[in-house]
Design a protein around this motif. Structure first.
Motif, PDB file in Angstrom:
ATOM      1  N   THR A 214       0.827  -1.205   0.000  1.00  0.00           N
ATOM      2  CA  THR A 214       0.000   0.000   0.000  1.00  0.00           C
ATOM      3  C   THR A 214       0.861   1.255   0.000  1.00  0.00           C
ATOM      4  OG1 THR A 214      -0.187  -0.177   2.426  1.00  0.00           O
ATOM      5  CG2 THR A 214      -2.021  -1.028   1.104  1.00  0.00           C
ATOM      6  N   ARG A 215       2.100   1.136   0.463  1.00  0.00           N
ATOM      7  CA  ARG A 215       3.006   2.289   0.432  1.00  0.00           C
ATOM      8  C   ARG A 215       3.347   2.676  -0.993  1.00  0.00           C
ATOM      9  NH1 ARG A 215       7.509  -0.024   4.417  1.00  0.00           N
ATOM     10  NH2 ARG A 215       8.608   0.125   2.432  1.00  0.00           N
TER      11      ARG A 215
ATOM     12  N   GLY B 288      15.327  10.206   3.972  1.00  0.00           N
ATOM     13  CA  GLY B 288      15.193   8.829   4.406  1.00  0.00           C
ATOM     14  C   GLY B 288      15.954   7.834   3.548  1.00  0.00           C
ATOM     15  N   ILE B 289      16.789   8.351   2.624  1.00  0.00           N
ATOM     16  CA  ILE B 289      17.545   7.499   1.713  1.00  0.00           C
ATOM     17  C   ILE B 289      19.037   7.634   1.994  1.00  0.00           C
ATOM     18  CG2 ILE B 289      18.177   7.091  -0.691  1.00  0.00           C
ATOM     19  CD1 ILE B 289      15.349   6.277   0.028  1.00  0.00           C
ATOM     20  N   THR B 290      19.715   6.507   2.049  1.00  0.00           N
ATOM     21  CA  THR B 290      21.177   6.489   2.128  1.00  0.00           C
ATOM     22  C   THR B 290      21.707   5.533   1.074  1.00  0.00           C
ATOM     23  OG1 THR B 290      21.184   6.887   4.520  1.00  0.00           O
ATOM     24  CG2 THR B 290      23.183   5.987   3.569  1.00  0.00           C
TER      25      THR B 290
ATOM     26  N   HIS C 253      14.243   4.378   4.545  1.00  0.00           N
ATOM     27  CA  HIS C 253      13.411   4.434   5.746  1.00  0.00           C
ATOM     28  C   HIS C 253      12.249   5.385   5.499  1.00  0.00           C
ATOM     29  CE1 HIS C 253      12.149   4.560   9.888  1.00  0.00           C
ATOM     30  NE2 HIS C 253      12.405   5.856   9.983  1.00  0.00           N
ATOM     31  N   ASN C 254      11.016   4.867   5.662  1.00  0.00           N
ATOM     32  CA  ASN C 254       9.802   5.657   5.448  1.00  0.00           C
ATOM     33  C   ASN C 254       9.767   6.273   4.056  1.00  0.00           C
ATOM     34  OD1 ASN C 254       8.748   5.133   7.969  1.00  0.00           O
ATOM     35  ND2 ASN C 254       9.644   6.953   8.907  1.00  0.00           N
ATOM     36  N   THR C 255      10.281   5.551   3.082  1.00  0.00           N
ATOM     37  CA  THR C 255      10.316   6.036   1.702  1.00  0.00           C
ATOM     38  C   THR C 255       9.915   4.907   0.772  1.00  0.00           C
ATOM     39  OG1 THR C 255      12.109   7.570   2.241  1.00  0.00           O
ATOM     40  CG2 THR C 255      11.760   7.096  -0.080  1.00  0.00           C
ATOM     41  N   ASP C 256       9.133   5.224  -0.243  1.00  0.00           N
ATOM     42  CA  ASP C 256       8.693   4.251  -1.229  1.00  0.00           C
ATOM     43  C   ASP C 256       9.878   3.846  -2.101  1.00  0.00           C
ATOM     44  OD1 ASP C 256       7.533   2.819  -3.248  1.00  0.00           O
ATOM     45  OD2 ASP C 256       6.226   4.440  -3.956  1.00  0.00           O
TER      46      ASP C 256
END
Length: 447
Positions: free
Chosen positions: A20-21, A403-405, A435-438
Motif C-alpha cells: 500500500t506504500r 530517508g535514503i542512504t 526508511h519511510n520512503t517508497d
C-alpha cells in the motif's frame, strides 16, 4: 501494477501493508470471512471473500489482466492450485508459498513452471539462511551481503566498550574511512544520520564496509572478545530447524531439543549425522540445558511456534552465559519487546518472505531486497542503467529523497564506499537503504 494476493493471514496481510506504500492496485482474496473483514478495516485495499481456487471468483476480480498473482494461504496445495489456475486464466506472473523443501528445490523449477507456477517462496529456507548468517558472526545482530559479499552491512549493538561513541560522524566516516554508518536505531526511533549525529551506547548501528575491513569494525566497536560460534543449541525441531541444520557450516556442532519423541525419531532419520544430537526434552528446563553443556555453548537458537517461548528461552540462555541468541518472533507485537530485552537476532519469516516477493515487483533492476525489521527500513541492490538519472550527477547534487542512504557500490566486482562526491556509473550495483520512503521512487533513479 495490478496485484492479487490469495491469503489474508500473516504473509498476505503484511505484504498488503508493504504494497500500500507504493499505491499499487491490490486485491486480496480469501475464503475466511473474518480474516477478510479484519484486513479490510485496517487497509485501503479491495477484498473479496471467496475461494482463491474458484475460477468464477478469479475471473470476477480480473485475473486476466493481473501483473502478479501471489498465493500465500496456509495451505500449500491451495497455493499451487490457485497459481496454476491464475496463470491459465491470464495472470502474467505467479508466486506460491510452499511448505515442503522439494518444491523449492531448483531441480524441480521446470516442473512447477509447466504447471503455471513461476516462483515459489519457502519461508523456512529463507529464515534458515538468515539464522546461519547470524551465527557466522557472533558479535553482529544482522548481516546483509551486497553482490555476494563484495560489500557487507552489519547491524551491531553498541556497548560501552565501543571506542567511537559520542563523536560526530563527520569525524569518523570521511571519504577515506573504511566504513560508513547508514542508519542508527535508538529506542523506537530510526535515524538516517548526518555528519553531526553521534553514536551512543545501546544504539543498534548499521555499518557499511568491505570484507577486508570487517576486523577493523569489530575492533572499534569493542567486540573482539566475542567467541566465534562452534557449538549451537537449537530449541524446536520443526522445518526451520531442519533447514538450518542442513546448511550449517561443518565446523559448527549442534544439538536440537524437541519435546515430541516421534519427531525426535524423524529428525534422527533426516538430519546429517556428522555433527548433530537430537535430545528429547524441553529446552526451557534450565537443569537440562546445564546438563547438556549450555555454559560451554556460544549460540542458542529458539525456533518453536511460540514467540513468547522463544523470547523467554533466549533470556534463559543469556543468563547462563550464552552471548549469541536467535529467536523466531512471528508475532509483530512482540518484536519491540524482544529488542528491548536485548534478545539478540530476531527472525520473522513473514517479513523475510514478503521482502522476497516485493523484490519481484521492482522490474528486475533491484535484487537482494530485505526488510530490516528492527530498523523498520528496506535495503536493496540496484543496478544503474545507461543514461539513468543516478549516473548524471555526483551524489550530493542528486537531491535524494529524505530517508535514503546510498551506502556503497560494487564496480567490476570490487566493493567501495560512497561519499557525497561519488559519481555512479552505468552497471554499478548500488546498496540503497530506505526508511519511510517508497522504494519505487528510488527505482526510478536507476532506470
Amino acid at each position: 501494477m495490478k496485484i492479487i494476493i490469495a491469503g489474508a493471514y500473516a504473509i498476505g496481510s503484511y505484504l498488503a501493508t508493504l504494497l500500500t506504500r507504493t499505491h499499487e492496485d491490490i486485491t486480496i482474496i480469501d475464503d475466511d470471512e473474518e480474516a477478510i473483514d479484519s484486513l479490510s478495516q485496517d487497509l485501503d485495499v479491495l477484498t473479496i471473500n471467496a475461494s482463491p481456487i474458484s475460477i468464477k471468483a478469479l475471473r470476477t476480480i480480473g485475473i486476466d489482466d493481473a501483473d502478479l498473482f501471489i498465493a500465500v494461504t496456509k495451505d500449500q496445495e491451495v497455493n499451487m492450485c490457485a497459481c496454476a489456475l491464475a496463470k491459465s486464466l491470464g495472470a502474467r506472473q505467479t508466486v506460491a508459498k510452499v511448505e515442503e523443501y522439494e518444491y523449492a528445490n531448483e531441480g524441480n523449477h521446470d516442473i512447477l513452471q509447466r504447471m503455471g507456477i513461476d516462483s515459489v517462496i519457502y519461508p523456512e529456507m529463507l529464515a534458515a539462511q538468515d539464522i546461519i548468517n547470524g551465527l557466522k558472526m557472533s558479535w553482529v545482530r544482522q548481516r546483509w551481503d551486497v553482490h555476494g559479499g563484495a560489500l557487507v552491512m552489519l547491524g551491531i549493538k553498541l556497548r560501552e566498550t565501543c571506542e567511537i561513541l559520542n563523536r560526530p560522524l563527520k569525524e569518523l566516516c570521511g571519504p577515506d574511512d573504511p566504513y560508513h554508518i547508514v542508519a542508527i536505531k535508538r529506542g523506537n526511533e530510526t535515524i538516517i544520520p548526518g555528519g553531526n549525529d553521534v553514536l551512543a551506547a545501546y544504539d543498534l548501528a548499521y555499518f557499511m564496509t568491505t570484507q577486508k575491513c570487517i576486523p577493523h569494525v569489530r575492533r572499534i566497536v569493542g567486540k573482539e572478545k566475542y567467541a566465534d560460534v562452534s557449538n549451537v543449541m537449537i530449541m524446536g525441531g520443526g522445518k526451520t530447524a531442519v533447514r538450518t541444520a542442513h546448511i550449517m557450516p561443518e565446523y559448527m556442532k549442534y544439538k536440537i531439543f524437541e519435546i515430541d519423541p516421534q519427531r525426535c525419531e524423524t529428525l534422527n532419520d533426516i538430519l546429517p549425522h556428522t555433527s548433530q544430537y537430537v535430545i528429547n526434552g524441553d529446552a526451557r528446563d534450565t537443569s537440562l540445558l546445564i546438563e547438556e553443556g549450555i555454559r560451554g555453548t556460544q549460540a542458542f537458537v529458539a525456533l518453536t511456534g511460540s514467540s513468547e517461548t522463544n523470547i523467554l528461552a533466549c533470556l534463559t540462555a543469556k543468563r547462563n552465559g550464552v552471548r549469541k541468541t536467535v529467536a523466531v518472533v512471528e508475532n509483530m507485537d512482540y518484536v519491540d519487546m524482544a529488542e528491548s530485552l536485548d534478545i539478540g537476532t530476531i527472525i520473522n519469516k513473514k517479513t523475510i518472505a514478503a521482502s522476497r516477493i516485493y523484490e519481484m515487483m521492482l522490474e528486475g533492476k533491484a535484487s537482494n531486497v530485505r526488510y530490516l525489521m528492527q530498523a523498520r527500513a528496506d535495503v536493496a541492490e540496484f543496478t544503474a542503467q545507461p543514461d539513468s538519472r543516478i549516473t548524471k550527477k555526483r551524489i550530493f547534487e542528486l537531491g535524494l529523497p529524505k530517508g535514503i542512504t546510498l551506502g556503497g557500490l560494487v564496480r567490476n566486482g570490487e566493493g567501495m564506499l560512497i561519499s557525497g562526491g561519488t559519481q555512479i556509473q552505468p552497471g554499478d550495483i548500488v546498496m540503497v537503504f530506505c526508511h519511510n520512503t517508497d522504494m519505487k521512487r528510488i527505482e526510478k533513479l536507476f532506470l
